[in-house]
Design a protein around this motif. Structure first.
Motif, PDB file in Angstrom:
ATOM      1  N   PHE A   1       8.746   7.339  14.857  1.00  0.00           N
ATOM      2  CA  PHE A   1       8.964   7.340  13.394  1.00  0.00           C
ATOM      3  C   PHE A   1       8.680   8.740  12.835  1.00  0.00           C
ATOM      4  O   PHE A   1       9.463   9.294  12.063  1.00  0.00           O
ATOM      5  CB  PHE A   1       8.022   6.291  12.804  1.00  0.00           C
ATOM      6  CG  PHE A   1       8.005   6.160  11.310  1.00  0.00           C
ATOM      7  CD1 PHE A   1       9.120   5.721  10.612  1.00  0.00           C
ATOM      8  CD2 PHE A   1       6.838   6.410  10.603  1.00  0.00           C
ATOM      9  CE1 PHE A   1       9.078   5.552   9.230  1.00  0.00           C
ATOM     10  CE2 PHE A   1       6.788   6.238   9.227  1.00  0.00           C
ATOM     11  CZ  PHE A   1       7.910   5.812   8.542  1.00  0.00           C
TER      12      PHE A   1
ATOM     13  N   TYR B   1      -1.936   3.654  13.189  1.00  0.00           N
ATOM     14  CA  TYR B   1      -1.041   4.811  13.037  1.00  0.00           C
ATOM     15  C   TYR B   1      -0.815   5.553  14.356  1.00  0.00           C
ATOM     16  O   TYR B   1      -0.279   6.651  14.371  1.00  0.00           O
ATOM     17  CB  TYR B   1      -1.592   5.757  11.952  1.00  0.00           C
ATOM     18  CG  TYR B   1      -1.542   5.065  10.601  1.00  0.00           C
ATOM     19  CD1 TYR B   1      -0.431   5.205   9.784  1.00  0.00           C
ATOM     20  CD2 TYR B   1      -2.568   4.203  10.204  1.00  0.00           C
ATOM     21  CE1 TYR B   1      -0.351   4.530   8.581  1.00  0.00           C
ATOM     22  CE2 TYR B   1      -2.503   3.517   9.000  1.00  0.00           C
ATOM     23  CZ  TYR B   1      -1.390   3.679   8.201  1.00  0.00           C
ATOM     24  OH  TYR B   1      -1.294   2.991   7.015  1.00  0.00           O
TER      25      TYR B   1
ATOM     26  N   THR C   1       5.241   4.505  16.169  1.00  0.00           N
ATOM     27  CA  THR C   1       4.860   5.387  15.059  1.00  0.00           C
ATOM     28  C   THR C   1       5.156   6.840  15.418  1.00  0.00           C
ATOM     29  O   THR C   1       5.566   7.629  14.564  1.00  0.00           O
ATOM     30  CB  THR C   1       3.372   5.191  14.704  1.00  0.00           C
ATOM     31  OG1 THR C   1       3.118   3.793  14.588  1.00  0.00           O
ATOM     32  CG2 THR C   1       3.012   5.875  13.398  1.00  0.00           C
TER      33      THR C   1
ATOM     34  N   SER D   1       0.818  -1.219   0.000  1.00  0.00           N
ATOM     35  CA  SER D   1       0.000   0.000   0.000  1.00  0.00           C
ATOM     36  C   SER D   1       0.851   1.268   0.000  1.00  0.00           C
ATOM     37  O   SER D   1       0.455   2.301   0.541  1.00  0.00           O
ATOM     38  CB  SER D   1      -1.009   0.038   1.163  1.00  0.00           C
ATOM     39  OG  SER D   1      -2.091   0.913   0.831  1.00  0.00           O
TER      40      SER D   1
HETATM   41  C1  AVI Z   1       5.028   2.877   3.709  1.00  0.00           C
HETATM   42  N1  AVI Z   1       3.619   3.131   3.982  1.00  0.00           N
HETATM   43  C2  AVI Z   1       2.746   2.280   3.166  1.00  0.00           C
HETATM   44  C3  AVI Z   1       3.261   3.121   5.410  1.00  0.00           C
HETATM   45  C4  AVI Z   1       1.754   3.433   5.587  1.00  0.00           C
HETATM   46  O1  AVI Z   1       1.068   2.629   6.184  1.00  0.00           O
HETATM   47  O2  AVI Z   1       1.305   4.453   5.063  1.00  0.00           O
HETATM   48  C5  AVI Z   1       4.082   4.110   6.213  1.00  0.00           C
HETATM   49  C6  AVI Z   1       3.640   4.254   7.643  1.00  0.00           C
HETATM   50  N2  AVI Z   1       3.431   5.389   8.270  1.00  0.00           N
HETATM   51  C7  AVI Z   1       3.069   5.175   9.514  1.00  0.00           C
HETATM   52  N3  AVI Z   1       3.009   3.871   9.703  1.00  0.00           N
HETATM   53  C8  AVI Z   1       3.375   3.283   8.547  1.00  0.00           C
END
Ligand code: AVI
Length: 333
Positions: A228, A218, A225, A174
């Protein structure tokens, strides 16, 4: 004293190169907008990539596990849809943004066991990421033919277009959800443009579901997260000589069912000014002002069909898990 005044100031450690770097330009532009914004593209420095690996293993982050399960469950049918009808006909399996290849290895193993004749072409702009993947593949799947390509996605597809044989292009996880709708449309058009009617795409889409479940993915309870998201500010401190005090910022995220987007923000806990020595620039934040850092769109089946057809693609097959959380969709020109 006189000795210390002769020491270079921290700003002198940054050259004009940083100010004109893509990151420097992006930061100046994004933090000058009325609603400040930074792209999630910049999350993935070494620490960010390490944190994303941790996210993928979190109990709340269902997408990775779910897609792994659905690829395992449907490997036979997905393999069938990706490879040419004639089993003797060689083809290329391209993967855009392969990462650690954990999910792809399910398909690679299946295709090898089924006697398919193919070359795996992982594509990434980071040669370090590709080298790591190639090394692990050589050890785990020694008979696999691997031809890594260091390029951006559109360039790699153009390069491969001149090679004879079907191109089956994977874009899993995704990742497509991180584009804004207009960018997503352009991205799909660019992907579709060099393809011939015999080529195929396999794209992973996170599906719309219980909004609480989406939001929790999230905003995990261990705060990974949050780290991150906050790591982006740490990166700006490191690479642009900024002085963000990470204790004065919070991670905030929300799911909007109307647009289908999870939006993530960094929230300024108080009024503060941040200086970027590499940019020779300062920016003010009001108390509770936010920086928008990420979109993560969730899709519906009709939405997927519509975005495919807008890019001149048709849905050939739709694979999902038992709970309809995630879909891997075969598209054809
Ligand atoms: C890379 N991408 C698909 C992740 C998402 O779920 O959008 C990135 C992410 N951001 C926060 N958690 C994961």
């Amino acid at each position: 004293d006189s000795v210390s005044t002769l020491q270079p100031l921290p700003e002198e450690n940054f050259s004009p190169a940083e100010a004109s770097s893509p990151l420097g330009q992006h930061v100046r532009e994004g933090l000058s907008r009325p609603f400040k914004t930074l792209s999630s593209m910049y999350f993935y420095d070494d620490e960010g990539s390490r944190l994303f690996q941790q996210i993928m293993a979190l109990p709340e982050y269902y997408p990775t596990r779910t897609e792994f399960g659905l690829l395992t469950r449907h490997q036979q049918a997905i393999g069938q849809a990706l490879r040419p009808h004639d089993p003797a006909e060689p083809f290329f399996l391209l993967e855009l943004g392969a990462g650690d290849g954990l999910k792809t290895k399910i398909l690679l193993r299946h295709l090898l066991a089924a006697g398919a004749r193919f070359t795996y072409v992982p594509v990434d702009i980071s040669s370090a990421a590709l080298e790591g993947l190639a090394t692990s593949l050589r050890a785990e799947l020694p008979t696999l033919r691997v031809e890594p390509v260091v390029a951006d996605y559109a360039e790699a597809l153009r390069l491969m277009a001149s090679r004879p044989g079907r191109k089956a292009v994977l874009f899993l996880g995704s990742n497509i959800g991180n584009f804004l709708p207009d960018d997503r449309h352009r991205f799909l058009q660019n992907l579709a443009q060099p393809l011939t009617p015999d080529d195929r795409l396999l794209i992973g889409f996170d599906l719309q579901k219980d909004p609480r479940l989406i939001r929790a993915a999230y905003d995990d309870s261990q705060g990974v997260t949050a780290r991150f998201n906050l790591n982006l500010l740490h990166r700006l401190n490191q690479e642009l000589g900024a002085n963000f005090d990470l204790n004065q910022w919070q991670h905030y995220t929300d799911y909007d069912p109307l647009s289908g987007a999870v939006r993530s923000f960094l929230v300024s806990r108080r009024a503060q000014a941040v200086h970027f020595s590499a940019l020779n620039w300062q920016v003010d934040f009001a108390a509770w002002e936010m920086i928008h850092t990420e979109n993560s769109y969730k899709f519906s089946r009709p939405g997927i069909a519509a975005l495919a057809s807008a890019a001149g693609l048709a849905v050939q097959e739709f694979f999902t898990d038992e709970q309809d959380y995630f879909a891997d969709v075969i598209l054809r020109p």
